[in-house]
Design an enzyme around this catalytic site. Structure first.
Site, PDB file in Angstrom:
ATOM      1  N   GLY A  46      14.795  15.272 -10.394  1.00 50.85           N
ATOM      2  CA  GLY A  46      14.249  14.106 -11.074  1.00 50.85           C
ATOM      3  C   GLY A  46      12.849  14.370 -11.598  1.00 50.85           C
ATOM      4  N   VAL A  47      12.317  13.405 -12.318  1.00 55.76           N
ATOM      5  CA  VAL A  47      11.015  13.558 -12.966  1.00 55.76           C
ATOM      6  C   VAL A  47       9.905  13.791 -11.939  1.00 55.76           C
ATOM      7  CG1 VAL A  47       9.297  12.433 -14.434  1.00 55.76           C
ATOM      8  CG2 VAL A  47      11.723  12.098 -14.900  1.00 55.76           C
ATOM      9  N   ASP A  48       9.812  12.910 -10.943  1.00 55.44           N
ATOM     10  CA  ASP A  48       8.680  12.949 -10.013  1.00 55.44           C
ATOM     11  C   ASP A  48       8.635  14.251  -9.217  1.00 55.44           C
ATOM     12  OD1 ASP A  48       8.210  10.391 -10.938  1.00 55.44           O
ATOM     13  OD2 ASP A  48       9.140   9.415  -9.217  1.00 55.44           O
ATOM     14  N   SER A  49       9.760  14.618  -8.611  1.00 59.85           N
ATOM     15  CA  SER A  49       9.748  15.807  -7.765  1.00 59.85           C
ATOM     16  C   SER A  49       9.518  17.068  -8.594  1.00 59.85           C
ATOM     17  CB  SER A  49      11.042  15.923  -6.951  1.00 59.85           C
ATOM     18  OG  SER A  49      12.144  16.238  -7.767  1.00 59.85           O
ATOM     19  N   CYS A 102      -8.221 -14.872 -14.786  1.00 56.74           N
ATOM     20  CA  CYS A 102      -7.520 -16.050 -14.275  1.00 56.74           C
ATOM     21  C   CYS A 102      -8.090 -16.473 -12.917  1.00 56.74           C
ATOM     22  CB  CYS A 102      -6.015 -15.805 -14.228  1.00 56.74           C
ATOM     23  SG  CYS A 102      -5.037 -17.326 -14.086  1.00 56.74           S
ATOM     24  N   HIS A 115      -4.618 -14.079 -19.490  1.00 60.33           N
ATOM     25  CA  HIS A 115      -4.243 -12.749 -18.999  1.00 60.33           C
ATOM     26  C   HIS A 115      -4.241 -11.743 -20.146  1.00 60.33           C
ATOM     27  CE1 HIS A 115      -3.019 -13.670 -14.831  1.00 60.33           C
ATOM     28  NE2 HIS A 115      -2.699 -14.867 -15.322  1.00 60.33           N
ATOM     29  N   GLU A 145      -3.965  -8.611 -19.946  1.00 61.18           N
ATOM     30  CA  GLU A 145      -3.179  -7.424 -19.613  1.00 61.18           C
ATOM     31  C   GLU A 145      -1.715  -7.521 -20.015  1.00 61.18           C
ATOM     32  OE1 GLU A 145      -3.048  -9.992 -15.814  1.00 61.18           O
ATOM     33  OE2 GLU A 145      -4.345  -9.665 -17.542  1.00 61.18           O
ATOM     34  N   SER A 197      14.900  17.212  -6.264  1.00 58.04           N
ATOM     35  CA  SER A 197      16.071  16.432  -6.650  1.00 58.04           C
ATOM     36  C   SER A 197      16.463  16.658  -8.105  1.00 58.04           C
ATOM     37  CB  SER A 197      15.777  14.934  -6.456  1.00 58.04           C
ATOM     38  OG  SER A 197      14.785  14.510  -7.373  1.00 58.04           O
TER      39      SER A 197
END
Length: 511
Positions: free
Chosen positions: A225-228, A79, A169, A171, A223
């Site tokens: 959670g997923v990330d930690s 684009c 686009h 994507e 925590s």
């Protein structure tokens, strides 16, 4: 060294989608502001120029030296990137008769490796107000649409390097074979090996962590959670017991969450210490009703507790965080290097006195990639599939002042709701769900008695990344079941409502 693609960001809302499409093809990529100085290395295989909300005809046009890079590496302009390419090489770009936004049928005029196995015509997504009117000399027209004469082009240089431009686009989801086009660019044109996989990421990351940390000690706030959890597991595999995890019970966690997180972390071998700080947080939150004030109180209190516990461990050298790639991207502006547009949600203002070096093993990954890495590591699915949960916890789901009694009410109601979603196989189809406690009471009747109790709001949304979200169309029968369960089992709540607001204009959380 993995093959790498650089995506030069001109401020498009779709730039992250380009990166995700590249990663899905198992090729590593990085997003950098268009004006950042680029260092070439052996792993760099190609460059993609993003779209932009700006025009190449603006006086302050965003530009980059495409001519130099196109002679060294394959380049793909999307684009704005295509329009900029055409203009810099001597073509003309003019304002379209009307802004083109939406689906179009793309017709391939000449066969090319970038369109290998792509249908013609093929549905593509347009979003632009300028159009390329004339291609520069030595540029070849590859494709068109009903309203866009120049929808795809290329130029091949004497050293066989090539530059492509796409007006549409590829994507976005609506471009039916767009990801195939991107993959063709990566593999057929750039020669990428497609070796960016969770298994390779894990082995490379563990080795780099060993090199970075050595015999040092690392402290990390966990925590559940997923990330930690994924970040901690990677670090644990690199340095073992030299990782010290701290999980603080701030009094506004979900029901039984403190005990569950401690048990889960220990089950996967993590060295974790649980700190019961509920009373400290309740005291600090007393009388606070403003959402931002509550967030700040919780943030400051967490830092106090974490800092205190950190000083009990001798010889800490590093602070680990579950920073992921969107956090990194959102901390940079295309209008200038290192211009912060969003405060880093993981750092949270840790005190300068800690003087610790950062360890961020996930800073190259998107959320879905974190989950894939977690699965490869053998982390239980109940953690990997867990919905996002706000850092301030239930404090921002209790409108008004937070008290221990209100937390107890909300914990019970929320547990009934979340467990019901799981029981009825709806949890995985919802991106985030939670319960809000309103600061109002209403009259009800239970048996022959009049009640005057609180109201809770059920919230459930579908989303990809939380930036936008639609309210989840949960079955009426399910909502009726949950309402009945909450009212019959949680003394103090006599009314349940469902939030049917999308983001925007509403936010996912109420505060």
């Amino acid at each position: 060294m993995n093959d790498k693609i650089l995506i030069l960001d001109f401020g498009s809302q779709y730039t992250q989608l380009i990166a995700r499409a590249v990663r899905e093809a198992n090729v590593y990529c990085e997003i950098v502001p268009f004006n950042k100085e680029i260092q070439s290395d052996a792993g760099l295989k190609g460059i993609i120029l993003s779209g932009s909300p700006f025009s190449v005809n603006d006086d302050s046009m965003l530009s980059v030296d495409i001519k130099s890079w196109a002679k060294k590496l394959p380049v793909l302009g999307i684009c704005y990137g295509a329009q900029l390419t055409a203009k810099l090489f001597g073509g003309s770009v003019e304002k379209s008769d009307k802004r083109e936004f939406g689906r179009a049928a793309f017709t391939i005029l000449e066969k090319d490796e970038i369109f290998d196995t792509v249908s013609s015509p093929s549905d593509v997504w347009m979003s632009h107000s300028d159009s390329i009117k004339n291609l520069p000399d030595d540029f070849k027209l590859l494709g068109t649409t009903g309203s866009i004469p120049v929808a795809a082009f290329k130029r091949t240089f004497q050293n066989e390097k090539v530059i492509y431009g796409l007006q549409f686009h590829p994507e976005v989801y609506h471009s039916a074979e767009g990801k195939k086009i991107i993959k063709n660019f990566l593999v057929n044109i750039c020669g990428c090996k497609q070796d960016w996989t969770p298994a390779h990421f894990i082995s490379d990351t563990i080795q780099s962590l060993k090199d970075q940390i050595g015999n040092g000690k690392v402290i990390m706030a966990l925590s559940g959670g997923v990330d930690s959890t994924v970040a901690a597991t990677l670090i644990h595999k690199a340095i073992g017991k030299n990782l010290f995890g701290i999980f603080v019970d701030n009094g506004v966690l979900r029901k039984d969450e403190f005990e569950q997180v401690i048990a889960t972390c220990k089950s996967i071998g993590l060295n974790i210490t649980g700190i019961d700080a509920k009373e400290h947080f309740y005291t600090k939150l007393a009388g606070k009703t403003d959402p931002e004030e509550k967030r700040k109180v919780i943030g400051r209190s967490f830092i106090e507790i974490f800092d205190k516990e950190a000083h009990k461990i001798e010889g800490i050298d590093f602070l680990a965080q579950g920073t992921i790639y969107p956090d990194v991207i959102e901390s940079v502006s295309v209008h200038g290097p290192s211009v912060t547009i969003k405060s880093h949600h993981n750092v949270g203002g840790l005190p300068d006195t800690m003087k610790l070096a950062l360890v961020e093993p996930l800073r190259a990954l998107f959320k879905d990639e974190v989950r894939k890495v977690g699965a490869e590591l053998g982390i239980p699915n109940e953690i990997l599939a867990r919905h996002p949960f706000p850092g301030p916890g239930l404090a921002i789901r209790i409108l008004g002042e937070v008290t221990e009694e209100k937390v107890r009410l909300l914990q019970q109601a929320d547990a009934i709701y979340i467990n019901a979603l799981k029981k009825h196989n709806l949890y995985v189809s919802v991106w985030q769900a939670g319960t809000m406690l309103l600061p109002v009471k209403s009259v009800g009747v239970m048996g022959d008695e009049r009640t005057y109790e609180f109201t809770v709001v059920l919230r459930a949304v579908t989303s990809v990344d939380g930036m936008t979200a639609d309210w989840a169309h949960l079955p009426y029968e399910f909502l009726a079941y949950v309402s009945n369960e909450i009212i019959n089992n949680v003394r103090g709540i006599n009314r349940v409502v469902y939030d049917i607001s999308s983001k925007p204009p509403a936010t996912i959380e109420w505060e």
